[in-house]
Motif scaffolding. Structure first.
Motif, PDB file in Angstrom:
ATOM      1  N   GLY A 129      27.569   1.600  10.920  1.00 54.77           N
ATOM      2  CA  GLY A 129      26.653   0.710  11.609  1.00 54.77           C
ATOM      3  C   GLY A 129      25.976  -0.253  10.662  1.00 54.77           C
ATOM      4  O   GLY A 129      26.290  -0.337   9.471  1.00 54.77           O
ATOM      5  N   ASP A 130      25.044  -1.020  11.227  1.00 53.94           N
ATOM      6  CA  ASP A 130      24.299  -2.029  10.471  1.00 53.94           C
ATOM      7  C   ASP A 130      23.226  -1.336   9.632  1.00 53.94           C
ATOM      8  O   ASP A 130      22.322  -0.700  10.178  1.00 53.94           O
ATOM      9  N   PRO A 131      23.286  -1.451   8.304  1.00 50.51           N
ATOM     10  CA  PRO A 131      22.263  -0.790   7.477  1.00 50.51           C
ATOM     11  C   PRO A 131      20.966  -1.575   7.375  1.00 50.51           C
ATOM     12  O   PRO A 131      19.969  -1.065   6.864  1.00 50.51           O
ATOM     13  N   GLN A 132      20.979  -2.839   7.842  1.00 53.36           N
ATOM     14  CA  GLN A 132      19.814  -3.695   7.618  1.00 53.36           C
ATOM     15  C   GLN A 132      18.511  -3.133   8.191  1.00 53.36           C
ATOM     16  O   GLN A 132      17.493  -3.112   7.496  1.00 53.36           O
ATOM     17  N   PRO A 133      18.484  -2.627   9.449  1.00 51.52           N
ATOM     18  CA  PRO A 133      17.207  -2.097   9.956  1.00 51.52           C
ATOM     19  C   PRO A 133      16.702  -0.894   9.167  1.00 51.52           C
ATOM     20  O   PRO A 133      15.506  -0.613   9.160  1.00 51.52           O
TER      21      PRO A 133
END
Length: 566
Positions: free
Chosen positions: A124-128
């Protein structure tokens, strides 16, 4: 060798309070003091667009006994530096596998082959997760992974980010005996900025990321303390973020005037039920700094105490008459008595500070040994605020103080009153010096009256400004505030009326008048319900504290008194 978990409370940074059940032992520096790198995983978080990495690390089972037999649900890495991760299209994949191998061998590692039997636990998106401040960052598994503890653990990390970002680093191990510094094949990796992850991991090293885990059934969740709200002199509301996963039995909290972290045997100050992330604390001491911690509760198991939060209780209104000559306090830069405040965008001498005759030669205390001084601060008005005083509408109050200059012109000085220790909305009461005035080290007295239009707590302020670079120091000493006779009062009636007992518990008796109207105000100016019959006023439902009572008789005469409820 130290255990990373045991010092977590001292190294908490950012929004991700670390409360997982286990971390690997470390031999290098504490995570927040770690050198940090983005070369050895989990992510090649450089600023360049199209950054990628694939990293494979083997962790020996001898160092993983704390998670043996556990069904793992979250994996943690420690972000060392602060910048945010930019972009909305980054991707992070995380795979786990058990292996009998102790290293990857000397040849390059084929990614497809190595991960073919591994379990993908995060995609998934690690940014958050990686965004925001430094600290432990937890990646919740989409597929749970049970680690037997009989084999070594292989961790595979893949990262891509097509956007230009900020560069930041991750804590890593680089010291024996936690790792073999002579075996460069326990970590294999390939990093690039082409946008396409490499298929062959040709770089090798002995360094590896710090890691931690939470498992199912563990009473462990990431709890971070949030801003404290509704802070008064005697109470506050503490707040925290919900744990993930949420603990089944809610949370315990502990607060103290000491910043010593509670232990597992510390008795909590209180508890709240599942789903509640706030607690009201009462019975606090005014003008005091408090520390607090949160702990998740899961049936018969308790989690770990969170990172420390803190807040300062406010000050009760100060009783009148009042004086202050600063002689009971330590002379030090920036030091003021309790419940005083200043607004100054400066440090060092350009602050209001308690000083003495030895501090400098420009002026001295009026009443030795101490006074308050302020150094020149060119073309910016700085404010010194007294404690608060409970004042009644239409009553006149007198502020007195003395000031001395430094033998030059350029100073401006004003006196303010406000219902907060803040210049916004303040009333200007007096100008005691203008820039054209050549000041003197001989003290001058200032006396100003203030009549508030509404009942409440008010503060007096001194605003100073050096309009040129010529001035050096101003000095202030011998403050006082007195309560004059109410403008609407009949002064003879005010002197004749008595209230008793004072302090009181259940009732307040009035002698010298029969009130037909009664109003009671708290120290912060709030009106509270009141019952009275004749000359007897019911006070049993009032909380302990300081109050103002205003009474009117049938002829319209009024009187105001102060009393204390025990």
């Amino acid at each position: 060798m130290k255990n990373l978990f045991t010092i977590f409370m001292l190294v908490f940074l950012g929004n991700s309070a670390f409360s997982q059940s286990w971390t690997i032992n470390y031999c290098s520096s504490a995570p927040n003091l770690n050198l940090g790198s983005n070369s050895y995983g989990p992510m090649n978080t450089v600023a360049t667009a199209n950054a990628t990495n694939r990293t494979a690390v083997i962790y020996p089972s001898s160092q993983l006994t704390g998670i043996a037999g556990k069904e793992l649900s979250i994996m943690y890495f420690y972000k060392v530096t602060l910048p945010a991760m930019l972009g909305s299209s980054a991707n992070f994949k995380l795979y786990l596998a058990e292996t009998t191998a102790t290293d990857w061998g000397t040849a390059a590692l084929d990614w497809a082959t190595a991960t073919s039997t591994a379990t993908k636990v995060f995609d998934g998106d690690p940014q958050p997760i990686a965004d925001g401040t430094a600290g432990w960052k937890g990646f919740n598994f989409s597929t749970l992974f049970t680690y037997s503890g009989t084999k070594n653990l292989a961790v595979f990390m893949e990262y891509t980010n097509p956007s230009a970002s900020n560069s930041f680093t991750w804590a890593y191990e680089y010291t024996a005996s936690c790792i073999s510094t002579t075996n460069n094949n326990t970590t294999k990796y390939v990093n690039n900025t082409t946008g396409t992850p490499g298929t062959s991991l040709s770089s090798a090293n002995y360094r590896r990321p710090y890691i931690g885990f939470t498992w199912t059934g563990a009473c462990s969740s990431a709890v971070s303390v949030l801003a404290t709200t509704n802070v008064t002199a005697n109470s506050a509301t503490i707040n925290w973020s919900a744990g993930n996963p949420a603990p089944s039995n809610g949370y315990s909290y502990y607060y103290s005037t000491s910043n010593t972290t509670p232990t597992s045997s510390t008795t909590p100050s209180g508890t709240v039920g599942a789903g509640i992330t706030t607690a009201d604390i009462s019975g606090l001491i005014e003008a005091t700094k408090y520390y607090f911690w949160i702990r998740p509760e899961c049936g018969s198991n308790s989690g770990d105490w969170s990172a420390m939060g803190s807040f300062n209780t406010s000050c009760l209104s100060t009783a009148l008459p009042w004086t202050e000559n600063f002689d009971s306090y330590t002379a030090a830069v920036g030091n003021l008595p309790p419940c005083w405040a200043q607004q100054a965008a400066a440090t060092g001498n350009a602050q209001y500070s308690i000083a003495n005759a030895a501090t400098h030669t420009y002026n001295d205390p009026k009443s030795a040994p101490n006074y308050v001084t302020i150094y020149y601060h060119n073309n910016v008005e700085y404010y010194l605020w007294t404690p608060g005083f409970s004042m009644t509408a239409n009553s006149t109050y007198k502020l007195k103080f003395s000031w001395a200059g430094d033998g030059v012109s350029g100073w401006s000085g004003k006196v303010y009153a406000n219902n907060a220790q803040n210049p916004t909305g303040a009333t200007t009461l007096n100008t005691f010096v203008t820039p054209s005035t050549t000041t003197s080290a001989t003290y001058k007295d200032v006396s100003v009256d203030f009549t508030p239009s509404t009942t409440g707590v008010y503060y007096f302020g001194i605003g100073t400004n050096s309009t040129t670079t010529s001035p050096w120091w101003l000095g202030f000493d011998d403050f006082s505030v007195t309560d004059n006779v109410l403008a609407t009062n009949n002064s003879n009636l005010d002197q004749a009326v008595q209230i008793f007992p004072n302090p009181t518990k259940d009732v307040l008796n009035v002698k010298g008048m029969i009130p037909t109207e009664v109003s009671i105000f708290t120290a912060d100016g709030r009106t509270v319900p009141v019952k009275f019959e004749g000359s007897v006023i019911d006070t049993k439902n009032l909380s302990a504290g300081n109050y103002v009572i205003q009474m009117k008789d049938k002829n319209g005469n009024t009187t105001t008194k102060r009393f204390i409820k025990k």
